[in-house]
Write an enzyme that holds these catalytic residues in place. Structure first.
Site, short mmCIF file in Angstrom:
data_model
loop_
_atom_site.label_atom_id
_atom_site.label_comp_id
_atom_site.label_asym_id
_atom_site.label_seq_id
_atom_site.Cartn_x
_atom_site.Cartn_y
_atom_site.Cartn_z
N ASN A 9 0.84 -1.20 0.00
CA ASN A 9 0.00 0.00 0.00
C ASN A 9 0.87 1.25 0.00
O ASN A 9 0.37 2.37 0.11
CB ASN A 9 -0.92 0.01 1.23
CG ASN A 9 -2.11 -0.92 1.03
OD1 ASN A 9 -2.79 -0.85 0.01
ND2 ASN A 9 -2.34 -1.81 1.99
N ASP A 69 9.77 -7.08 1.78
CA ASP A 69 9.83 -6.68 3.17
C ASP A 69 11.24 -6.20 3.44
O ASP A 69 12.21 -6.80 2.99
CB ASP A 69 9.45 -7.82 4.12
CG ASP A 69 9.04 -7.27 5.48
OD1 ASP A 69 8.16 -6.39 5.53
OD2 ASP A 69 9.61 -7.71 6.50
N PHE A 149 11.35 8.17 1.47
CA PHE A 149 10.40 7.93 2.56
C PHE A 149 11.13 7.20 3.69
O PHE A 149 12.32 6.88 3.59
CB PHE A 149 9.22 7.09 2.06
CG PHE A 149 9.58 5.67 1.69
CD1 PHE A 149 10.16 5.39 0.47
CD2 PHE A 149 9.34 4.62 2.57
CE1 PHE A 149 10.52 4.08 0.14
CE2 PHE A 149 9.69 3.31 2.24
CZ PHE A 149 10.28 3.05 1.02
N LYS A 172 19.14 6.40 -6.13
CA LYS A 172 18.79 5.52 -5.01
C LYS A 172 18.51 4.11 -5.53
O LYS A 172 19.02 3.13 -5.00
CB LYS A 172 17.57 6.07 -4.24
CG LYS A 172 17.20 5.19 -3.05
CD LYS A 172 15.92 5.60 -2.33
CE LYS A 172 15.52 4.53 -1.31
NZ LYS A 172 14.19 4.70 -0.75
P1 IMP Z 1 8.38 -2.69 4.88
O1 IMP Z 1 7.90 -3.62 5.92
O2 IMP Z 1 9.07 -3.33 3.74
O3 IMP Z 1 7.33 -1.72 4.43
O4 IMP Z 1 9.51 -1.79 5.51
C1 IMP Z 1 9.56 -1.52 6.87
C2 IMP Z 1 9.95 -0.10 7.14
O5 IMP Z 1 11.29 0.09 6.71
C3 IMP Z 1 9.14 0.96 6.41
O6 IMP Z 1 8.02 1.35 7.12
C4 IMP Z 1 10.11 2.09 6.33
O7 IMP Z 1 10.09 2.83 7.52
C5 IMP Z 1 11.44 1.38 6.22
N1 IMP Z 1 11.89 1.33 4.84
C6 IMP Z 1 11.65 0.37 3.92
N2 IMP Z 1 12.24 0.66 2.76
C7 IMP Z 1 12.87 1.85 2.95
C8 IMP Z 1 13.65 2.70 2.12
O8 IMP Z 1 13.88 2.45 0.93
N3 IMP Z 1 14.12 3.81 2.70
C9 IMP Z 1 13.87 4.15 3.98
N4 IMP Z 1 13.14 3.41 4.79
C10 IMP Z 1 12.64 2.27 4.28
#
Ligand code: IMP
Length: 192
Positions: A9, A69, A149, A172
């Protein structure tokens, strides 16, 4: 062109991954696939969560799909927040809350080494396959930049003098955890 639903999402992730797979894969967002709702991620590993998220889509659509993830692993904190990176400062916390908590936890520490690790789970014909990417770097002492982000404003990858949030998306994507994992996914899909 191959069509894959991306089980997230997070609009920033869709934008990043779509840019990386442009011309190779049609990346379909959950909204475009007509799916709504919170996807559970209750496993205690990145691989387990990626599988859980991709399975959530597969069970509802029986369409090939993938999920990622990501964890930010900070050496001085024994690898935390890791798999709990999204809710480091508590359930329903903001990116800003997480950054504030991490900066406070590292206050005064000289070891600021960290890495981002992403695991992508691709489900094709109900069969999961995994792709991993990792980038090493440092946690800055304050925020820099407005792009990206999550923890981007405080993560500076090795061999760069700027944070992820100060980089154009293409830069990036070319070095990031998710960019590297997506490159492996792309390589696999092209070789088929
Ligand atoms: P997710 O479970 O893959 O959504 O990632 C867990 C958390 O890691 C996210 O809520 C972000 O805070 C952080 N995160 C994931 N990918 C990135 C990125 O590319 N840059 C910075 N923070 C990230």
């Amino acid at each position: 062109m191959k069509r894959l639903i991306f089980a997230t999402n997070n609009k920033h992730k869709v934008q990043e991954v779509r840019a990386a797979l442009q011309g190779h894969v049609e990346v379909v967002s959950l909204a475009e696939a007509g799916l709504a709702g919170e996807i559970p991620e209750t496993a205690d590993t990145l691989q387990g969560n990626a599988l859980q998220k991709a399975q959530w889509v597969w069970e509802r659509t029986h369409t090939d799909c993938f999920a990622d993830d990501t964890g930010l692993e900070v050496e001085a904190l024994g690898g935390a927040p890791g798999v709990y990176s999204a809710r480091y400062a508590g359930e329903h916390c903001s990116f800003d809350d997480n950054i504030n908590k991490l900066l406070a936890a590292l206050n005064g520490k000289t070891n600021r080494k960290a890495d981002f690790r992403t695991v992508i789970c691709l489900i094709e014909n109900n069969k999961p396959r995994y792709f991993e990417g990792r980038v090493d770097g440092q946690i800055l002492t304050e925020r820099h930049g407005a792009e990206g982000f999550g923890y981007d404003p405080i993560f500076m990858p090795d061999r760069f003098a700027v944070s992820f949030a100060e980089m154009p998306l293409e830069v990036k994507n070319s070095i990031s955890h998710r960019g590297l994992a997506v490159a492996k996914l792309k390589e696999y899909l092209e070789a088929k």
